[in-house]
Scaffold this motif. Structure first.
Motif: not given
Length: 481
Positions: A172-185
């Protein structure tokens, strides 16, 4: 002169009016004479009136009624039965297979149809039976006591769930980090595309507008030249070929102007559309990333709750198997009993998938076929005990007092459905008075007459002749003497 000639002469000497009066009187006299003779004969033939000892006339008694007649219908013994699916299956199950056809003789309990819920109920029964085996094995294990291997296995189960919970958290932590980065760039990339398109639009718009203005100027010059050449040609100062050349230049300039305006409008519209589409893509990416992040959080929370519950349950089981107590044996026994009850219930529900004949008899009509859903009130088949046919006679309430159980009756067809009459005996008399169901073909018949249904059992030797004529209209004659 004879007496006859004298009368004739007298008659001839009368005037015409008197002559006709005399003739009418003679005819009237003759008619009265004949009537008197006829009356005398009738008086002479009148039978003598019976008298008692006191000389008083005895009134003759009316002749007793020997039979009661009525209309009726034929039906099997016990009436026609509409065999239907169980109420719990109506409207939810389809006929998978029909086991009978019209005219088949069936025994009591014989399958008539199989519903499509059979496979599901068989699977439920198999599961319930397996649950019984598992409950029985658990009871035996509880009675035997826990083994060290079981305790170790249960501890391993707890460790497995704890490891799984830890892994789910890291995922979940890895998925959350990926989605946050995706939401940013990703939205930022779309913003760059939008800005580039706007810059292109800002550059293209004046360039295209300048081109349009230049071509408009050329078109105006061509138009002025063309009009001047028209005047020169009208004055015969130039040849027609020079005028045609100027007209071609003017038309070419007009066409170029139209193309330049079209290109300008198309370019501006295309760039605006691309800006709108990229803006929509940016919004979609933002929404999708936020939604995925929320779903990931919800999945993790659900997994966390499930794993935590499994860990608690596994720990409780470890504590349970560490010690054998009478209460544990009682609990396992109760679980086994509950599993056995569930298996019996599944067996009973499976039996509902088979529609069986409630009585022995003959299949008269198929109402619902394979692939159709049994409807409430329609039934699957109509069946009846045609080996013993019954005539149901509708006796007028004024005649019902003359009918008794055991009286013989003659039944004949009203429509010629069977050639000869059949006989039978009255077996039952209805307890209610109602309206007629079987109507006479007489247009003057009273359709609101009040009747009582009387059932007549047809002789067994005659039943085979009429067993296929259920509901046929018949005439019934019940002997009352």
């Amino acid at each position: 002169m004879t007496e006859d000639n004298f009368v004739v002469d007298k008659f001839k000497n009368l005037n015409p009016t008197t002559r006709w009066i005399a003739l009418g009187a003679s005819v009237a006299g003759i008619l009265l004479l004949l009537a008197g003779v006829n009356y005398a004969g009738m008086v002479a033939q009148k039978p003598p009136v019976a008298t008692n000892q006191d000389g008083k006339a005895i009134t003759p008694k009316p002749k007793p009624i020997e039979a009661v007649t009525a209309l009726g219908r034929l039906e099997p013994l016990g009436e026609v039965i509409k065999v239907s699916a169980p109420s719990s299956q109506i409207g939810s199950s389809t006929i998978e297979r029909l086991m009978v056809k019209e005219g088949d003789q069936v025994k009591i309990g014989q399958p008539i149809a199989i519903l499509d819920s059979r496979q599901r109920l068989e699977a439920a029964l198999a599961k319930a039976q397996e649950d019984v085996k598992v409950a029985a094995a658990n009871l035996a294990k509880t009675k035997a006591g826990a083994k060290q291997g079981e305790i170790a296995a249960q501890k391993a189960e707890i460790s497995r769930w704890e490891s799984q919970l830890k892994g789910d958290g890291a995922t979940y932590v890895a998925t959350k980090a990926r989605l946050v980065a995706q939401l940013k760039w990703e939205p930022a990339a779309q913003v760059g595309k939008i800005q580039a398109l706007k810059a292109q639009l800002a550059g293209e718009k004046p360039t295209q507008a300048a081109t349009v203005r230049r071509i408009e100027s050329q078109a105006r010059n061509a138009e002025v030249d063309y009009k001047r050449y028209q005047q020169l040609y009208a004055d015969r100062a130039i040849e027609a070929t020079k005028l045609d050349a100027k007209r071609l230049e003017f038309e070419t300039a007009q066409q170029q102007l139209a193309e330049a305006k079209s290109k300008y409008n198309q370019t501006i519209a295309t760039l605006n559309q691309q800006i709108i589409e990229n803006q929509a893509t940016k919004n979609k990416l933002q929404t999708s990333a936020v939604q995925q992040l929320a779903e990931a959080k919800a999945n993790y929370d659900r997994t966390l709750a499930t794993s935590t519950q499994q860990i608690l349950a596994a720990k409780a089981t470890l504590n349970k198997i560490s010690e054998v107590r009478s209460v544990d044996v009682q609990g396992s026994t109760a679980k086994l009993a509950r599993a056995q009850a569930a298996a019996r219930q599944a067996q009973a529900e499976l039996a509902l998938a088979y529609v069986r004949a409630p009585v022995p008899g003959e299949i008269l009509k198929i109402r619902t076929r394979a692939g159709e859903i049994p409807a409430s009130g329609t039934g699957i088949v109509d069946m009846g005990q045609t080996s013993q046919m019954v005539a149901v006679a509708e006796i007028y309430e004024s005649d019902i007092a003359r009918v008794r159980v055991g009286q013989t009756a003659i039944v004949s067809s009203e429509s010629g459905a069977f050639s000869r009459s059949v006989s039978g005996k009255v077996t039952s008399i209805g307890l209610q008075i109602g309206k007629k169901d079987v109507l006479s073909t007489d247009p003057a018949a009273d359709t609101d007459s009040r009747t009582v249904e009387v059932k007549i059992a047809i002789n067994p030797t005659d039943s085979p002749m009429i067993k296929t004529l259920t509901n046929s209209k018949v005439a019934v004659k019940i002997r009352t003497q």
